[in-house]
Design an enzyme around this catalytic site. Structure first.
Site, PDB file in Angstrom:
ATOM      1  N   HIS A   5     -53.427 -29.352  79.639  1.00 35.46           N
ATOM      2  CA  HIS A   5     -52.473 -28.373  80.172  1.00 35.46           C
ATOM      3  C   HIS A   5     -53.015 -26.956  80.047  1.00 35.46           C
ATOM      4  CE1 HIS A   5     -48.434 -26.129  79.850  1.00 35.46           C
ATOM      5  NE2 HIS A   5     -48.803 -26.225  81.098  1.00 35.46           N
ATOM      6  N   ASN A  60     -44.602 -24.758  76.236  1.00 36.63           N
ATOM      7  CA  ASN A  60     -43.439 -24.685  77.124  1.00 36.63           C
ATOM      8  C   ASN A  60     -42.135 -24.959  76.379  1.00 36.63           C
ATOM      9  OD1 ASN A  60     -43.780 -23.837  79.826  1.00 36.63           O
ATOM     10  ND2 ASN A  60     -45.154 -25.563  80.128  1.00 36.63           N
ATOM     11  N   GLU A  92     -53.708 -26.983  76.134  1.00 37.59           N
ATOM     12  CA  GLU A  92     -53.087 -28.037  75.314  1.00 37.59           C
ATOM     13  C   GLU A  92     -53.730 -29.369  75.711  1.00 37.59           C
ATOM     14  OE1 GLU A  92     -48.572 -26.543  74.352  1.00 37.59           O
ATOM     15  OE2 GLU A  92     -48.909 -27.360  76.344  1.00 37.59           O
ATOM     16  N   SER A 106     -47.045 -29.731  82.957  1.00 36.78           N
ATOM     17  CA  SER A 106     -46.530 -28.787  81.976  1.00 36.78           C
ATOM     18  C   SER A 106     -45.528 -29.445  81.059  1.00 36.78           C
ATOM     19  CB  SER A 106     -45.766 -27.655  82.659  1.00 36.78           C
ATOM     20  OG  SER A 106     -46.466 -27.136  83.727  1.00 36.78           O
TER      21      SER A 106
HETATM   22  N1  3HC Z   1     -62.832 -12.986  86.006  1.00 30.24           N
HETATM   23  C1  3HC Z   1     -63.068 -12.896  84.668  1.00 30.24           C
HETATM   24  N2  3HC Z   1     -62.278 -12.200  83.826  1.00 30.24           N
HETATM   25  C2  3HC Z   1     -61.205 -11.565  84.358  1.00 30.24           C
HETATM   26  C3  3HC Z   1     -60.919 -11.617  85.734  1.00 30.24           C
HETATM   27  C4  3HC Z   1     -61.785 -12.366  86.554  1.00 30.24           C
HETATM   28  N3  3HC Z   1     -61.560 -12.468  87.865  1.00 30.24           N
HETATM   29  N4  3HC Z   1     -59.801 -10.910  85.959  1.00 30.24           N
HETATM   30  C5  3HC Z   1     -59.399 -10.434  84.780  1.00 30.24           C
HETATM   31  N5  3HC Z   1     -60.250 -10.817  83.815  1.00 30.24           N
HETATM   32  C6  3HC Z   1     -60.166 -10.490  82.400  1.00 30.24           C
HETATM   33  C7  3HC Z   1     -60.249  -8.977  82.209  1.00 30.24           C
HETATM   34  O1  3HC Z   1     -61.571  -8.518  82.189  1.00 30.24           O
HETATM   35  C8  3HC Z   1     -59.549  -8.805  80.900  1.00 30.24           C
HETATM   36  O2  3HC Z   1     -60.420  -9.171  79.845  1.00 30.24           O
HETATM   37  P1  3HC Z   1     -60.397  -8.391  78.424  1.00 30.24           P
HETATM   38  O3  3HC Z   1     -59.019  -8.654  77.863  1.00 30.24           O
HETATM   39  O4  3HC Z   1     -61.485  -9.055  77.644  1.00 30.24           O
HETATM   40  O5  3HC Z   1     -60.644  -6.975  78.769  1.00 30.24           O
HETATM   41  C9  3HC Z   1     -58.434  -9.853  80.966  1.00 30.24           C
HETATM   42  O6  3HC Z   1     -58.891 -10.833  81.901  1.00 30.24           O
HETATM   43  C10 3HC Z   1     -57.100  -9.265  81.435  1.00 30.24           C
HETATM   44  O7  3HC Z   1     -57.268  -8.764  82.760  1.00 30.24           O
HETATM   45  P2  3HC Z   1     -56.607  -7.404  83.326  1.00 30.24           P
HETATM   46  O8  3HC Z   1     -56.945  -6.306  82.410  1.00 30.24           O
HETATM   47  O9  3HC Z   1     -56.961  -7.235  84.742  1.00 30.24           O
HETATM   48  O10 3HC Z   1     -55.101  -7.716  83.442  1.00 30.24           O
HETATM   49  P3  3HC Z   1     -53.953  -7.433  82.443  1.00 30.24           P
HETATM   50  O11 3HC Z   1     -54.436  -6.757  81.227  1.00 30.24           O
HETATM   51  O12 3HC Z   1     -52.891  -6.840  83.259  1.00 30.24           O
HETATM   52  O13 3HC Z   1     -53.564  -8.943  82.044  1.00 30.24           O
HETATM   53  C11 3HC Z   1     -52.707 -11.120  82.241  1.00 30.24           C
HETATM   54  C12 3HC Z   1     -53.148  -9.884  82.995  1.00 30.24           C
HETATM   55  C13 3HC Z   1     -53.926 -11.831  81.670  1.00 30.24           C
HETATM   56  C14 3HC Z   1     -52.002 -12.039  83.250  1.00 30.24           C
HETATM   57  C15 3HC Z   1     -51.739 -10.686  81.070  1.00 30.24           C
HETATM   58  O14 3HC Z   1     -50.695  -9.907  81.581  1.00 30.24           O
HETATM   59  C16 3HC Z   1     -51.165 -11.849  80.327  1.00 30.24           C
HETATM   60  O15 3HC Z   1     -51.792 -12.428  79.445  1.00 30.24           O
HETATM   61  N6  3HC Z   1     -49.919 -12.211  80.687  1.00 30.24           N
HETATM   62  C17 3HC Z   1     -49.247 -13.371  80.101  1.00 30.24           C
HETATM   63  C18 3HC Z   1     -49.682 -14.603  80.867  1.00 30.24           C
HETATM   64  C19 3HC Z   1     -49.072 -15.848  80.290  1.00 30.24           C
HETATM   65  O16 3HC Z   1     -48.281 -15.851  79.358  1.00 30.24           O
HETATM   66  N7  3HC Z   1     -49.436 -16.988  80.911  1.00 30.24           N
HETATM   67  C20 3HC Z   1     -48.886 -18.262  80.539  1.00 30.24           C
HETATM   68  C21 3HC Z   1     -47.779 -18.602  81.483  1.00 30.24           C
HETATM   69  S1  3HC Z   1     -47.037 -20.150  81.101  1.00 30.24           S
HETATM   70  C22 3HC Z   1     -47.945 -21.282  81.946  1.00 30.24           C
HETATM   71  O17 3HC Z   1     -48.846 -20.983  82.685  1.00 30.24           O
HETATM   72  C23 3HC Z   1     -47.589 -22.683  81.666  1.00 30.24           C
HETATM   73  C24 3HC Z   1     -47.220 -23.446  82.889  1.00 30.24           C
HETATM   74  O18 3HC Z   1     -47.006 -24.747  82.488  1.00 30.24           O
HETATM   75  C25 3HC Z   1     -46.007 -22.983  83.620  1.00 30.24           C
END
Ligand code: 3HC
Length: 285
Positions: free
Chosen positions: A141, A191, A153, A120
């Site tokens: 990433h 990040n 990334e 990251s």
């Molecule tokens: N298989 C396929 N698709 C799936 C799935 C699965 N098992 N589970 C969920 N999905 C799809 C859903 O169908 C939905 O698709 P759509 O938008 O086309 O309808 C989408 O994923 C969202 O799923 P949910 O509706 O169940 O869940 P939420 O709407 O509550 O979203 C989330 C969950 C995607 C985690 C959302 O809250 C989000 O985007 N949060 C922000 C996450 C983020 O910012 N991540 C980056 C973190 S930083 C990082 O990782 C960097 C590292 O270096 C630390």
């Protein structure tokens, strides 16, 4: 450009499992490696359940789900994992550990194999220097949850060749994700810009300006999908703390990026977020 058919993912934690799942669903043969059998089996159970959930949600065709499950194998042998076209390392954010893994992979992988790190925040050039293939080394990433988030990334080191870059971009495209090309700067793009999102939230919490749930609610009311504390629980307080520390070190202690004592307290008391059932919030099974 190198034709990638088989991919290894090194480390079966949250990110490794998500990358393996996305790769298997995109038609690659995937070897998932970890030192722990237990971690590997937990990852496999999670991946299978997530693929099944994808079918139920209508996101994955039943045949593609079955093919992905068959395409995925597990191993605790690094030598076996090295026999692929693309290795993606997703080990904990500890530079010496990552360099050691790449050093071992170097002696075991075929000459053509591309090495990638899911780091990251650590320097791709520093990781690449642990190998003899800096031209075949690149950063990939992913974001959590890796099987859902569309962004990847792609980080170019000083010696990353055009062929390696083209192969990495083609791989990301095959996953159905969007690649953003980055230079090897501390924490790359996402990040880096996310630091104030977390940092100011910790300062507000530390000053008792509001509790974590209120801060999350306010940020979500502005359009963020998750508030900072919900997101930290998803990523893992340990991962978030490690990235903060690494950015702080890489910027020669720029006070903007200074970690907050609350982060340390959460990690040292084992409140790591969803994966331990408790972080800023509590999670039932
Ligand atoms: N298989 C396929 N698709 C799936 C799935 C699965 N098992 N589970 C969920 N999905 C799809 C859903 O169908 C939905 O698709 P759509 O938008 O086309 O309808 C989408 O994923 C969202 O799923 P949910 O509706 O169940 O869940 P939420 O709407 O509550 O979203 C989330 C969950 C995607 C985690 C959302 O809250 C989000 O985007 N949060 C922000 C996450 C983020 O910012 N991540 C980056 C973190 S930083 C990082 O990782 C960097 C590292 O270096 C630390």
């Amino acid at each position: 450009m190198l034709e990638i058919g088989k991919v290894a993912v090194i480390g079966a934690g949250t990110m490794g499992a998500g990358i393996a799942q996305a790769s298997a669903l995109a038609g690659y043969r995937v070897v998932l490696y970890d030192i722990s059998e237990d971690v590997l089996h937990k990852a496999l159970t999670g991946i299978q359940a997530s693929i099944d959930q994808g079918v139920v949600r209508g996101k994955i065709a039943a045949e593609a789900a079955e093919a992905a499950k068959t395409a995925l194998t597990l191993t605790t042998s690094l030598a076996e994992a090295a026999q692929v076209d693309l290795v993606i390392e997703a080990a904990p954010e500890i530079i010496d550990l990552k360099r050691q893994i790449f050093g071992e992979l170097e002696s075991q992988a075929p000459a053509h194999t591309i090495f990638a790190s899911n780091t990251s925040s650590l320097s791709i050039n520093v990781l690449a220097a642990a190998t003899q293939r800096q031209d075949r080394f690149v950063g990939l990433h992913f974001f959590n949850p890796a099987h859902v988030m569309k962004l990847v990334e792609v980080i170019r080191g000083d010696f990353t060749s055009q062929t390696t870059l083209a192969s990495a971009l083609a791989y990301v495209g095959q996953l159905g994700k969007t690649a953003v090309l980055c230079q090897d700067t501390p924490a790359f793009i996402v990040n880096r810009v996310a630091r104030p999102f977390y940092g100011e939230a910790f300062r507000l919490l530390g000053e008792n300006a509001a509790d974590h749930a209120t801060i999350d609610k306010l940020l979500k009311s502005l359009g963020f999908r998750m508030g900072p504390f919900e997101l930290i629980d998803l990523i893992g307080c340990d991962v978030n703390f490690a990235v903060t520390q690494s950015v702080y070190e890489a910027t020669f202690h720029d006070p903007k990026y200074r970690p907050h004592p609350i982060q340390q307290r959460m990690v040292e008391s084992g409140r790591l977020g969803r994966k331990t059932g408790r972080g800023f919030y509590e999670y039932k099974e």
